[in-house]
Design an enzyme around this catalytic site. Structure first.
Site, PDB file in Angstrom:
ATOM      1  N   ASN A 100      -5.055   3.643   7.587  1.00 34.21           N
ATOM      2  CA  ASN A 100      -6.300   3.958   7.179  1.00 34.21           C
ATOM      3  C   ASN A 100      -7.318   3.560   8.303  1.00 34.21           C
ATOM      4  OD1 ASN A 100      -6.140   5.610   5.073  1.00 34.21           O
ATOM      5  ND2 ASN A 100      -6.384   3.920   3.529  1.00 34.21           N
ATOM      6  N   HIS A 138       0.815  -1.148   0.049  1.00 36.01           N
ATOM      7  CA  HIS A 138       0.056   0.106  -0.087  1.00 36.01           C
ATOM      8  C   HIS A 138       0.955   1.148  -0.227  1.00 36.01           C
ATOM      9  CE1 HIS A 138      -3.073   2.778   2.165  1.00 36.01           C
ATOM     10  NE2 HIS A 138      -3.107   2.843   0.826  1.00 36.01           N
ATOM     11  N   GLU A 192       3.098   0.247   3.395  1.00 38.93           N
ATOM     12  CA  GLU A 192       2.276  -0.602   4.301  1.00 38.93           C
ATOM     13  C   GLU A 192       2.758  -1.890   3.542  1.00 38.93           C
ATOM     14  OE1 GLU A 192      -0.879   1.559   6.904  1.00 38.93           O
ATOM     15  OE2 GLU A 192      -1.431   1.101   4.932  1.00 38.93           O
TER      16      GLU A 192
END
Length: 322
Positions: free
Chosen positions: A228, A178, A190
């Site tokens: 997130n 990510h 990530e």
């Protein structure tokens, strides 16, 4: 005079031989797992950014999308971004800047056929629309064409990696990478592992992220991963505060900037990210876990999205943008 080695010596020799064998096997595995050729599926902002940094660090890159027009725009965006990098990196050396630009661009090719593009690649990074069925369909088709050693990774920001990987036969060679927008500037990646991701696969993805000059962090396959999972509920709770009349969006933004040291307040960030993106994420999490109050939808957010007030990209969201 020759002596028969004693028990201690035999154990030492055996341990030393074992150690050498492990080192040999490990280095061989590391060489086998080294990622040199990557295929990026999706020529949008994220995919183009990933292709750019991979090419800039000496990797051979194939950027794939469904049309030549999209890829032409992607190539133009990458070249423009690289020119800015070169101008800053070689401020007083225009020849070096031009050489850098050409060297990086030579590492990138394009293709509209994803299946043919993955036939000789070490890593596939998917950066397409956040739609589970579309991603599953893509990886299912690529699974049949890619070499056995090829690692698959998704750049999804909200969908479970395990679900995306479920249509393939390489669950041990599937993980998440990510990246954050804008990819060339943001240092964080990530690296997500599922319960079936092998250690070799995770290590290869982690090392690849470091080779790109990024700072990788390890994540398990949980909703939103790390950033997130914390960020989206925070932004949603800011909306709920405003919905309940507990604070204006301006005051909430200012409070978080001056009180918590955030560079942007939650409403400013929502407009930057895109209200449709935030709604998509929270709706998906709510469907998976409807009893979790952190994942509750917002009537105010839903209304703005229905009115196509999506933030900076449409000129209006929680704020108006010129």
């Amino acid at each position: 005079m020759h002596r028969t080695p004693g028990p201690w010596r035999r154990r030492f020799d055996m341990a030393f031989a074992t150690h050498c064998l492990i080192r040999c096997l490990s280095s061989g595995a590391a060489r086998h797992a080294a990622i040199k050729h990557i295929t990026v599926i999706g020529g949008g902002l994220m995919g183009a950014g990933i292709a750019q940094i991979a090419a800039s660090t000496g990797h051979s890159v194939v950027l794939v999308d469904t049309s030549e027009d999209i890829l032409k725009k992607s190539a133009q965006g990458i070249e423009g971004s690289l020119k800015r990098v070169a101008k800053k990196k070689f401020a007083d050396k225009p020849e070096a800047a031009a050489e850098f630009l050409q060297k990086v661009l030579k590492n990138i090719s394009t293709n509209t056929d994803a299946v043919s593009a993955v036939r000789s690649t070490d890593l596939v990074v998917e950066a397409i629309v956040e739609n589970l069925k579309v991603k599953q369909s893509l990886f299912s088709s690529l699974d049949k064409a890619a070499p056995e050693h090829t690692i698959f990774a998704s750049n999804t920001s909200s969908l479970p990696i395990t679900d995306i990987a479920s249509t393939t036969t390489r669950l041990d060679r599937f993980g998440g990478l990510h990246f954050f927008n804008p990819v060339p500037m943001m240092k964080l990646v990530e690296v997500i592992r599922t319960s079936q991701t092998s250690q070799m696969t995770f290590d290869a993805l982690y090392d690849f992220s470091k080779a790109l000059g990024k700072h990788p962090v390890s994540c398990m396959d949980t909703p939103g991963f790390l950033v997130n999972r914390l960020l989206v509920p925070y932004m949603m709770e800011a909306i709920r505060l405003h919905e309940r009349g507990h604070g204006s969006k301006e005051d909430i933004d200012m409070a978080m900037k001056l009180g918590a040291g955030y560079p942007m307040g939650p409403f400013e960030l929502l407009d930057y990210v895109g209200l449709d993106t935030s709604k998509f994420i929270i709706d998906g999490w709510h469907a998976m876990d409807p009893e979790n109050p952190l994942f509750a939808p917002s009537p105010m957010l839903n209304k703005l999205v229905a009115e196509v007030k999506l933030g900076k990209k449409t000129g209006e969201g929680f704020y108006k943008h010129k």
